[in-house]
Design a protein around this motif. Structure first.
Motif, PDB file in Angstrom:
ATOM      1  N   LEU A  56      35.493   6.998  25.151  1.00  0.00           N
ATOM      2  CA  LEU A  56      34.914   6.567  26.423  1.00  0.00           C
ATOM      3  C   LEU A  56      34.652   7.795  27.302  1.00  0.00           C
ATOM      4  O   LEU A  56      35.527   8.638  27.480  1.00  0.00           O
ATOM      5  N   VAL A  57      33.424   7.882  27.843  1.00  0.00           N
ATOM      6  CA  VAL A  57      33.090   8.959  28.771  1.00  0.00           C
ATOM      7  C   VAL A  57      33.262   8.457  30.192  1.00  0.00           C
ATOM      8  O   VAL A  57      32.736   7.400  30.556  1.00  0.00           O
ATOM      9  N   MET A  58      34.047   9.192  30.970  1.00  0.00           N
ATOM     10  CA  MET A  58      34.234   8.853  32.392  1.00  0.00           C
ATOM     11  C   MET A  58      34.099  10.142  33.176  1.00  0.00           C
ATOM     12  O   MET A  58      34.874  11.070  32.979  1.00  0.00           O
ATOM     13  N   ASP A  59      33.082  10.213  34.036  1.00  0.00           N
ATOM     14  CA  ASP A  59      32.769  11.457  34.749  1.00  0.00           C
ATOM     15  C   ASP A  59      32.656  12.613  33.760  1.00  0.00           C
ATOM     16  O   ASP A  59      31.868  12.531  32.840  1.00  0.00           O
ATOM     17  N   ASP A  60      33.504  13.643  33.924  1.00  0.00           N
ATOM     18  CA  ASP A  60      33.364  14.762  32.984  1.00  0.00           C
ATOM     19  C   ASP A  60      34.455  14.743  31.902  1.00  0.00           C
ATOM     20  O   ASP A  60      34.763  15.754  31.295  1.00  0.00           O
ATOM     21  N   ILE A  61      35.026  13.548  31.660  1.00  0.00           N
ATOM     22  CA  ILE A  61      36.111  13.405  30.698  1.00  0.00           C
ATOM     23  C   ILE A  61      35.645  12.602  29.484  1.00  0.00           C
ATOM     24  O   ILE A  61      34.946  11.594  29.616  1.00  0.00           O
ATOM     25  N   ILE A  62      36.031  13.058  28.282  1.00  0.00           N
ATOM     26  CA  ILE A  62      35.911  12.213  27.097  1.00  0.00           C
ATOM     27  C   ILE A  62      37.335  11.806  26.722  1.00  0.00           C
ATOM     28  O   ILE A  62      38.223  12.655  26.641  1.00  0.00           O
ATOM     29  N   GLU A  63      37.513  10.505  26.525  1.00  0.00           N
ATOM     30  CA  GLU A  63      38.838  10.007  26.162  1.00  0.00           C
ATOM     31  C   GLU A  63      38.798   9.578  24.702  1.00  0.00           C
ATOM     32  O   GLU A  63      37.934   8.806  24.290  1.00  0.00           O
ATOM     33  N   CYS A  64      39.740  10.084  23.932  1.00  0.00           N
ATOM     34  CA  CYS A  64      39.781   9.786  22.500  1.00  0.00           C
ATOM     35  C   CYS A  64      40.067   8.297  22.269  1.00  0.00           C
ATOM     36  O   CYS A  64      40.915   7.718  22.937  1.00  0.00           O
ATOM     37  N   PRO A  65      39.362   7.675  21.312  1.00  0.00           N
ATOM     38  CA  PRO A  65      39.545   6.243  21.085  1.00  0.00           C
ATOM     39  C   PRO A  65      40.890   5.885  20.452  1.00  0.00           C
ATOM     40  O   PRO A  65      41.308   4.740  20.507  1.00  0.00           O
ATOM     41  N   LYS A  66      41.562   6.875  19.862  1.00  0.00           N
ATOM     42  CA  LYS A  66      42.750   6.536  19.074  1.00  0.00           C
ATOM     43  C   LYS A  66      43.999   6.405  19.945  1.00  0.00           C
ATOM     44  O   LYS A  66      44.693   5.400  19.911  1.00  0.00           O
ATOM     45  N   HIS A  67      44.294   7.471  20.692  1.00  0.00           N
ATOM     46  CA  HIS A  67      45.506   7.435  21.528  1.00  0.00           C
ATOM     47  C   HIS A  67      45.225   7.857  22.956  1.00  0.00           C
ATOM     48  O   HIS A  67      46.119   8.306  23.672  1.00  0.00           O
ATOM     49  N   ASN A  68      43.943   7.803  23.353  1.00  0.00           N
ATOM     50  CA  ASN A  68      43.568   8.114  24.735  1.00  0.00           C
ATOM     51  C   ASN A  68      43.830   9.556  25.177  1.00  0.00           C
ATOM     52  O   ASN A  68      43.987   9.820  26.365  1.00  0.00           O
ATOM     53  N   GLY A  69      43.888  10.485  24.240  1.00  0.00           N
ATOM     54  CA  GLY A  69      43.932  11.891  24.636  1.00  0.00           C
ATOM     55  C   GLY A  69      42.653  12.228  25.397  1.00  0.00           C
ATOM     56  O   GLY A  69      41.598  11.681  25.107  1.00  0.00           O
ATOM     57  N   ARG A  70      42.750  13.127  26.394  1.00  0.00           N
ATOM     58  CA  ARG A  70      41.587  13.406  27.239  1.00  0.00           C
ATOM     59  C   ARG A  70      41.200  14.873  27.214  1.00  0.00           C
ATOM     60  O   ARG A  70      42.068  15.745  27.228  1.00  0.00           O
ATOM     61  N   PHE A  71      39.891  15.101  27.213  1.00  0.00           N
ATOM     62  CA  PHE A  71      39.354  16.449  27.313  1.00  0.00           C
ATOM     63  C   PHE A  71      38.263  16.456  28.365  1.00  0.00           C
ATOM     64  O   PHE A  71      37.577  15.454  28.561  1.00  0.00           O
ATOM     65  N   SER A  72      38.067  17.631  28.992  1.00  0.00           N
ATOM     66  CA  SER A  72      36.837  17.836  29.746  1.00  0.00           C
ATOM     67  C   SER A  72      35.781  18.181  28.708  1.00  0.00           C
ATOM     68  O   SER A  72      35.932  19.156  27.970  1.00  0.00           O
ATOM     69  N   TYR A  73      34.689  17.417  28.630  1.00  0.00           N
ATOM     70  CA  TYR A  73      33.672  17.769  27.625  1.00  0.00           C
ATOM     71  C   TYR A  73      32.793  18.910  28.127  1.00  0.00           C
ATOM     72  O   TYR A  73      32.025  19.474  27.377  1.00  0.00           O
ATOM     73  N   LYS A  74      32.941  19.258  29.413  1.00  0.00           N
ATOM     74  CA  LYS A  74      32.163  20.381  29.927  1.00  0.00           C
ATOM     75  C   LYS A  74      32.798  21.717  29.554  1.00  0.00           C
ATOM     76  O   LYS A  74      32.123  22.673  29.263  1.00  0.00           O
ATOM     77  N   THR A  75      34.143  21.752  29.574  1.00  0.00           N
ATOM     78  CA  THR A  75      34.839  23.013  29.285  1.00  0.00           C
ATOM     79  C   THR A  75      35.638  22.965  27.987  1.00  0.00           C
ATOM     80  O   THR A  75      36.085  23.997  27.485  1.00  0.00           O
ATOM     81  N   GLY A  76      35.879  21.747  27.464  1.00  0.00           N
ATOM     82  CA  GLY A  76      36.685  21.596  26.256  1.00  0.00           C
ATOM     83  C   GLY A  76      38.178  21.549  26.527  1.00  0.00           C
ATOM     84  O   GLY A  76      38.989  21.367  25.613  1.00  0.00           O
ATOM     85  N   GLU A  77      38.551  21.663  27.807  1.00  0.00           N
ATOM     86  CA  GLU A  77      39.972  21.753  28.150  1.00  0.00           C
ATOM     87  C   GLU A  77      40.708  20.447  27.846  1.00  0.00           C
ATOM     88  O   GLU A  77      40.249  19.355  28.202  1.00  0.00           O
ATOM     89  N   ALA A  78      41.855  20.561  27.150  1.00  0.00           N
ATOM     90  CA  ALA A  78      42.717  19.403  26.896  1.00  0.00           C
ATOM     91  C   ALA A  78      43.393  19.035  28.205  1.00  0.00           C
ATOM     92  O   ALA A  78      43.922  19.896  28.909  1.00  0.00           O
ATOM     93  N   LYS A  79      43.359  17.744  28.543  1.00  0.00           N
ATOM     94  CA  LYS A  79      43.838  17.320  29.862  1.00  0.00           C
ATOM     95  C   LYS A  79      45.168  16.567  29.782  1.00  0.00           C
ATOM     96  O   LYS A  79      45.394  15.625  30.511  1.00  0.00           O
ATOM     97  N   GLY A  80      46.013  16.952  28.861  1.00  0.00           N
ATOM     98  CA  GLY A  80      47.344  16.342  28.867  1.00  0.00           C
ATOM     99  C   GLY A  80      47.615  15.444  27.673  1.00  0.00           C
ATOM    100  O   GLY A  80      46.724  15.178  26.865  1.00  0.00           O
ATOM    101  N   ALA A  81      48.860  14.979  27.576  1.00  0.00           N
ATOM    102  CA  ALA A  81      49.398  14.276  26.423  1.00  0.00           C
ATOM    103  C   ALA A  81      48.466  13.155  25.945  1.00  0.00           C
ATOM    104  O   ALA A  81      47.915  12.465  26.784  1.00  0.00           O
TER     105      ALA A  81
END
Ligand SMILES: Cc1cc2nc3c(=O)[nH]c(=O)nc-3n(C[C@H](O)[C@H](O)[C@H](O)COP(=O)(O)OP(=O)(O)OC[C@H]3O[C@@H](n4cnc5c(N)ncnc54)[C@H](O)[C@@H]3O)c2cc1C
Ligand code: FES
Lengths: 104, 408
Positions: A56-81
């Motif tokens: 799911l894309v929300m603003d500048d975040i892509i959330e992984c479908p499996k366990h909801n891990g989040r990244f900024s898709y603009k910078t690639g930064e992992a956004k936490g557990a």
């Protein structure tokens, strides 16, 4: 030297959405942000190699479908557990109504 | 310097420890866990770790604990808490003073009634050691009997079939997954297990389990006997509350906490599988969850509140399970449903949306191959949190984007 590869027409990705793009045995995720810019990252989540294009894309975040891990898709930064390893990003350009990513 | 001691080095405790640092806590942090490993993820234990014999998938490696200045004591049990003197007593003979305490003691498998502890062929599945022992016993011709048609039993059945073992699963209730999973979804799971060659027996009570040198046996109340090489009991989990109870904390189906994860005793918080808490989106009713993301979310929330944030629990329950190539995901709690709406998606995947009498979305249960239902379940979770009353016709239509209903 950049190696620009055509992904798709700009209207094939909805705003605030993502598609999968495969090229020469590698897989990518290509995004269109709510403010109508395009971005690209590696396709697979750094937690368990799940494809992010089902996420799911929300603003500048892509959330992984499996366990909801989040990244900024603009910078690639992992956004936490549960993700702690960043995603690789790729340069993107739009030309003549098409989206290109640079795989150089 | 202020000292926070976290008791229980699982998912929740580890997440809380790192979150404290990320939020800028500059005092001492000690994480105490009785298992021999650094905190690891449990979900793979019935899935890939069992299938491939992987080492524990650590939440974080040793270097990151050191970097963050988190002192981790593994293989050490906290034996008692003195909440007046603010001291915990450890099994290695030492003690620690604390300023604040976080209990993340998790849960343990519910034992089969009447069965003594010392069994080799009758086991449970909770730790990495359990997975290693079960994997070692599973050969292609092994007959595995599983007691309990809940998630762990079913995931174990799926993995054991992949490893070529014969599988018989016995569930006392009339169907599998009767706790929290709608029948339509459970039927898809049951049918898949049968197609994969696992035998599922429902609606029969068990009279006795026994083992000897050559095998183990289940005696059913209808007179049948099932002989197996290994029996794994998966009949739920009980929260680890004894330590808290002995220290005088209020227990109510888990260590009772308020919406800020505070226990009944000052400066002691609890989070994860061990605690029961009021669930805001469901009229504040008290629940205890055994779910991985809940353990993470509450770990983060506990860290914030240990630092005085005063934030209330706001997340919606969310759970997933993988069996064969099927993934099931559930958001919310479906009891209280008066209307169920089915949304059919590509390749047989579907989602059931559960609405209450007022038309509010309270839960969504989906199943499909891979991540077919993931995005919509996630959006449903956000709709539940926002208290949305979606148009049932739009919910049923796969071409309606749920994002548009969330905004509405
Ligand atoms: C096989 C299996 C598969 C699962 N699959 C899924 C899944 O697919 N999806 C999902 O959402 N959830 C799943 N779960 C649930 C999820 O793993 C748990 O909800 C999560 O691990 C809870 O984390 P926790 O930290 O609260 O507790 P735990 O992980 O139980 O950790 C608590 C730790 O505290 C330690 N401890 C207890 N008392 C003491 C003491 N006095 N002193 C020191 N240490 C102590 C325990 O030994 C344990 O290591 C699964 C669980 C299992 C067992
Ligand atoms: S696979 Fe992406 S968060 Fe786990």
């Amino acid at each position: 030297m950049s190696n620009w590869v055509e992904v798709c027409a700009t209207d094939e990705i909805d705003e605030e959405d993502v598609i999968r793009f495969d090229h020469e045995g590698k897989t990518f995720a290509v995004y269109r942000s709510p403010d109508d810019e395009f971005f690209a990252t590696d396709g697979l989540c750094t937690h368990e190699k799940i494809h992010l294009a089902d996420g799911l894309v929300m603003d500048d975040i892509i959330e992984c479908p499996k366990h909801n891990g989040r990244f900024s898709y603009k910078t690639g930064e992992a956004k936490g557990a549960p993700v702690c390893v960043n995603l690789r990003t790729y340069p993107v350009k739009v030309e003549a109504g098409s989206v290109f990513i640079s795989l150089a | 310097m202020s000292h926070i001691v976290i008791i229980g080095a699982g998912e929740c405790g580890a997440r809380a420890a790192f979150a404290l640092r990320e939020k800028g806590f500059d005092g001492r942090i000690t994480l105490v866990g009785e298992e021999e490993h650094l905190p690891y993820e449990r979900p793979p234990l019935s899935k890939d770790a069992l299938l491939h014999g992987h080492a524990p998938k650590l939440v974080s490696d040793a270097a990151r604990y050191a970097e963050a200045g988190i002192a981790v004591l593994t293989g050490v049990t906290v034996e008692s808490i003195d909440p007046t003197a603010k001291i915990v007593q450890l099994s290695n003979g030492t003690s620690r003073d604390y300023d604040q305490l976080l209990l993340t003691t998790g849960a343990r498998p519910r034992p089969f009634p009447g069965l003594s502890g010392a069994n080799h062929r009758i086991r449970t599945l909770r730790t990495h050691g359990d997975t290693v022992a079960i994997r070692a016993a599973l050969q292609p011709d092994t007959h595995l009997a599983i007691i309990g048609g809940g998630f762990i039993g079913l995931e174990l059945a799926a993995t054991a079939r992949k490893l070529g073992a014969q599988v018989t699963l016995v569930e006392g209730l009339p169907r599998i997954l009767s706790r929290g999973v709608p029948e339509e979804v459970a039927t898809v799971v049951a049918d898949r297990h049968k197609a994969e060659g696992a035998e599922i027996i429902c609606g029969v009570k068990i009279q006795e389990l026994s083992e000897d040198r050559d095998g183990a046996r289940i005696r059913l109340e209808d007179g049948r006997t099932i002989a197996a090489d290994l029996i794994v009991v998966g009949i739920g989990a009980v929260p680890n509350v004894e330590l808290a109870q002995d220290a005088g904390l209020v227990i109510d189906n888990g260590i009772a906490v308020d919406e800020h994860l505070r226990t009944s005793v000052p400066d002691i918080f609890a989070a994860g599988d061990c605690c029961s808490f009021p669930l805001r989106h469901y009229g504040g009713r008290r629940v205890r969850l055994e779910a991985w993301r809940n353990a993470q979310d509450q770990g983060l929330l506990a860290a914030a509140n240990l630092m005085g944030a005063g934030e209330a629990i706001a997340s919606v329950p969310w759970f997933w399970s993988d069996q064969y190539d099927l993934t099931l995901q559930i958001a919310g709690l479906a009891d209280g449903t008066t209307q169920t709406i089915r949304r059919d998606m590509a390749d047989g995947a579907f989602i059931l949306f559960h609405l209450d009498a007022g038309g509010r979305l309270i839960a969504a249960s989906g199943i499909g191959t891979g991540n077919a239902v993931a995005r919509d379940i996630r959006l449903a979770e956000m709709m539940i949190a926002a208290g949305v009353r979606p148009d049932p016709v739009a919910l049923a239509a796969a071409e309606t984007k749920l994002k548009s209903l969330l905004a509405a």
